[in-house]
Design a protein around this motif. Structure first.
Motif, PDB file in Angstrom:
ATOM      1  N   MET A 198     -27.577  91.538 -82.635  1.00  0.00           N
ATOM      2  CA  MET A 198     -26.915  91.908 -81.383  1.00  0.00           C
ATOM      3  C   MET A 198     -27.555  93.156 -80.781  1.00  0.00           C
ATOM      4  N   LYS A 199     -27.846  94.131 -81.656  1.00  0.00           N
ATOM      5  CA  LYS A 199     -28.442  95.374 -81.174  1.00  0.00           C
ATOM      6  C   LYS A 199     -29.826  95.133 -80.597  1.00  0.00           C
ATOM      7  N   GLU A 200     -30.601  94.243 -81.245  1.00  0.00           N
ATOM      8  CA  GLU A 200     -31.954  93.964 -80.769  1.00  0.00           C
ATOM      9  C   GLU A 200     -31.945  93.297 -79.399  1.00  0.00           C
ATOM     10  N   ALA A 201     -30.861  92.590 -79.083  1.00  0.00           N
ATOM     11  CA  ALA A 201     -30.787  91.898 -77.797  1.00  0.00           C
ATOM     12  C   ALA A 201     -30.566  92.859 -76.640  1.00  0.00           C
ATOM     13  N   THR A 202     -30.069  94.053 -76.935  1.00  0.00           N
ATOM     14  CA  THR A 202     -29.788  95.004 -75.856  1.00  0.00           C
ATOM     15  C   THR A 202     -31.064  95.540 -75.213  1.00  0.00           C
ATOM     16  N   TYR A 203     -32.149  95.618 -75.974  1.00  0.00           N
ATOM     17  CA  TYR A 203     -33.381  96.194 -75.435  1.00  0.00           C
ATOM     18  C   TYR A 203     -33.991  95.335 -74.329  1.00  0.00           C
ATOM     19  N   PRO A 204     -34.164  94.022 -74.534  1.00  0.00           N
ATOM     20  CA  PRO A 204     -34.667  93.211 -73.418  1.00  0.00           C
ATOM     21  C   PRO A 204     -33.690  93.122 -72.251  1.00  0.00           C
ATOM     22  N   ILE A 205     -32.392  93.212 -72.537  1.00  0.00           N
ATOM     23  CA  ILE A 205     -31.404  93.179 -71.450  1.00  0.00           C
ATOM     24  C   ILE A 205     -31.546  94.415 -70.569  1.00  0.00           C
ATOM     25  N   VAL A 206     -31.661  95.576 -71.212  1.00  0.00           N
ATOM     26  CA  VAL A 206     -31.859  96.819 -70.455  1.00  0.00           C
ATOM     27  C   VAL A 206     -33.157  96.758 -69.659  1.00  0.00           C
ATOM     28  N   THR A 207     -34.207  96.240 -70.282  1.00  0.00           N
ATOM     29  CA  THR A 207     -35.500  96.121 -69.597  1.00  0.00           C
ATOM     30  C   THR A 207     -35.396  95.195 -68.394  1.00  0.00           C
ATOM     31  N   PHE A 208     -34.711  94.072 -68.566  1.00  0.00           N
ATOM     32  CA  PHE A 208     -34.530  93.121 -67.463  1.00  0.00           C
ATOM     33  C   PHE A 208     -33.758  93.753 -66.308  1.00  0.00           C
ATOM     34  N   LEU A 209     -32.668  94.443 -66.631  1.00  0.00           N
ATOM     35  CA  LEU A 209     -31.861  95.080 -65.585  1.00  0.00           C
ATOM     36  C   LEU A 209     -32.658  96.148 -64.839  1.00  0.00           C
ATOM     37  N   LEU A 210     -33.501  96.867 -65.567  1.00  0.00           N
ATOM     38  CA  LEU A 210     -34.336  97.883 -64.927  1.00  0.00           C
ATOM     39  C   LEU A 210     -35.302  97.245 -63.941  1.00  0.00           C
ATOM     40  N   PHE A 211     -35.999  96.207 -64.374  1.00  0.00           N
ATOM     41  CA  PHE A 211     -36.932  95.522 -63.475  1.00  0.00           C
ATOM     42  C   PHE A 211     -36.197  94.858 -62.312  1.00  0.00           C
ATOM     43  N   HIS A 212     -35.000  94.383 -62.572  1.00  0.00           N
ATOM     44  CA  HIS A 212     -34.201  93.757 -61.515  1.00  0.00           C
ATOM     45  C   HIS A 212     -33.908  94.769 -60.411  1.00  0.00           C
ATOM     46  N   GLU A 213     -33.509  95.974 -60.798  1.00  0.00           N
ATOM     47  CA  GLU A 213     -33.225  97.017 -59.811  1.00  0.00           C
ATOM     48  C   GLU A 213     -34.493  97.448 -59.079  1.00  0.00           C
ATOM     49  N   LEU A 214     -35.595  97.539 -59.812  1.00  0.00           N
ATOM     50  CA  LEU A 214     -36.858  97.945 -59.191  1.00  0.00           C
ATOM     51  C   LEU A 214     -37.341  96.906 -58.185  1.00  0.00           C
ATOM     52  N   CYS A 215     -37.178  95.639 -58.518  1.00  0.00           N
ATOM     53  CA  CYS A 215     -37.581  94.570 -57.593  1.00  0.00           C
ATOM     54  C   CYS A 215     -36.729  94.589 -56.327  1.00  0.00           C
ATOM     55  N   LEU A 216     -35.445  94.868 -56.483  1.00  0.00           N
ATOM     56  CA  LEU A 216     -34.570  94.964 -55.314  1.00  0.00           C
ATOM     57  C   LEU A 216     -34.962  96.153 -54.437  1.00  0.00           C
ATOM     58  N   LEU A 217     -35.375  97.252 -55.078  1.00  0.00           N
ATOM     59  CA  LEU A 217     -35.819  98.420 -54.314  1.00  0.00           C
ATOM     60  C   LEU A 217     -37.070  98.113 -53.497  1.00  0.00           C
ATOM     61  N   LEU A 218     -37.907  97.230 -54.028  1.00  0.00           N
ATOM     62  CA  LEU A 218     -39.135  96.856 -53.322  1.00  0.00           C
ATOM     63  C   LEU A 218     -38.867  95.896 -52.170  1.00  0.00           C
ATOM     64  N   GLY A 219     -37.625  95.434 -52.066  1.00  0.00           N
ATOM     65  CA  GLY A 219     -37.265  94.550 -50.961  1.00  0.00           C
ATOM     66  C   GLY A 219     -37.615  93.097 -51.187  1.00  0.00           C
ATOM     67  N   LEU A 220     -37.819  92.700 -52.442  1.00  0.00           N
ATOM     68  CA  LEU A 220     -38.142  91.304 -52.730  1.00  0.00           C
ATOM     69  C   LEU A 220     -36.908  90.429 -52.540  1.00  0.00           C
ATOM     70  N   SER A 221     -37.131  89.197 -52.171  1.00  0.00           N
ATOM     71  CA  SER A 221     -36.015  88.273 -51.973  1.00  0.00           C
ATOM     72  C   SER A 221     -35.348  87.974 -53.306  1.00  0.00           C
ATOM     73  N   VAL A 222     -34.062  87.712 -53.251  1.00  0.00           N
ATOM     74  CA  VAL A 222     -33.264  87.525 -54.465  1.00  0.00           C
ATOM     75  C   VAL A 222     -33.779  86.369 -55.312  1.00  0.00           C
ATOM     76  N   GLU A 223     -34.296  85.330 -54.677  1.00  0.00           N
ATOM     77  CA  GLU A 223     -34.743  84.154 -55.429  1.00  0.00           C
ATOM     78  C   GLU A 223     -35.962  84.448 -56.301  1.00  0.00           C
ATOM     79  N   TYR A 224     -36.734  85.471 -55.927  1.00  0.00           N
ATOM     80  CA  TYR A 224     -37.906  85.827 -56.720  1.00  0.00           C
ATOM     81  C   TYR A 224     -37.619  86.944 -57.718  1.00  0.00           C
TER      82      TYR A 224
END
Length: 236
Positions: free
Chosen positions: A1-27
């Motif tokens: 369970m603990k190991e799964a948190t690291y990729p989740i945090v990484t995904f959420l970080l990239f998700h926020e960064l992509c939104l900041l760049l103005g990319l469309s939600v589908e991408y």
């Protein structure tokens, strides 16, 4: 369970960064997933930075017992050793470069907040250093909970006082936190390396599990979510 948190945090970080760049939600989801996989699997990629001879004081206890007399004395020895320094791609280079880029962008767009940025960086550097400790055969350990809570509360206070938007607060949080972690946790603790007689160190060696990656990532995501909720509730 603990190991799964690291990729989740990484995904959420990239998700926020992509939104900041103005990319469309589908991408955003696809790109975030790909970048998360690439970064998580690059944990073992390390680069040689420098080789340096360092010196310091080594405390040692000597037994001076004779016959029935017991005596221990603590002495200080001067030690010199050659140290090889490596840096991790995902654990140091990525968060540091991203922190610098976001910091430059925030200061360029809002130069009037440079002093605030510097004060936040200085305070968090001292706080993270106080939360960290050097442990033999494990490296530098730091309290993630204390670091993240301190960062979120401090930046939320600044954001609320100056009425910053959530995107700016996200970038500000990540930048000051990443650079403060590098300075307060890693650089300021390097002077203790001589006590452990190690021949090499890896800065950010835990990759996406390293404090320099986790503290700014979790702090910035949490700050944005909480600040967005505060802003939403204030308008209702």
């Amino acid at each position: 369970m603990k190991e799964a948190t690291y990729p989740i945090v990484t995904f959420l970080l990239f998700h926020e960064l992509c939104l900041l760049l103005g990319l469309s939600v589908e991408y955003v989801t696809y790109l975030s997933t790909i970048l998360t996989l690439l970064l998580c699997y690059s944990d073992k990629i390390r680069f040689f930075l420098l080789s340096k001879t360092i010196s310091g004081d080594l405390l040692k206890v000597i037994d001076l017992s004779y016959a029935n007399l017991r005596a221990l004395q603590k002495i200080k020895l001067k030690t010199t050793q050659k140290l090889r320094v490596y840096v991790s791609l995902s654990g140091l280079l990525f968060p540091t470069v991203l922190g610098l880029m976001l910091g430059i962008y925030v200061i360029y767009r809002l130069p009037q907040y440079f002093i605030i940025y510097f004060l936040l960086f200085s305070f968090l550097t001292i706080a993270y250093n106080r939360f960290s400790i050097m442990v033999f055969e494990k490296g530098i350990l730091v309290s993630l909970a204390s670091s993240i809570i301190t960062t979120v509360m401090l930046v939320l206070a600044v954001g609320t006082h100056y009425s910053l938007d959530s995107s700016t607060l996200f970038m500000l949080t990540y930048s000051v936190s990443a650079l403060a972690t590098l300075t307060g946790v890693d650089l300021l603790n390097l002077r203790y390396v001589t006590f452990f007689k190690t021949k090499s160190i890896i800065v950010g060696g835990y990759g996406v599990r390293d404090a320099i990656f986790l503290i700014p990532a979790i702090s910035s995501i949490t700050t944005r979510i909480v600040y967005s909720l505060i802003t939403l509730l204030s308008y209702t």
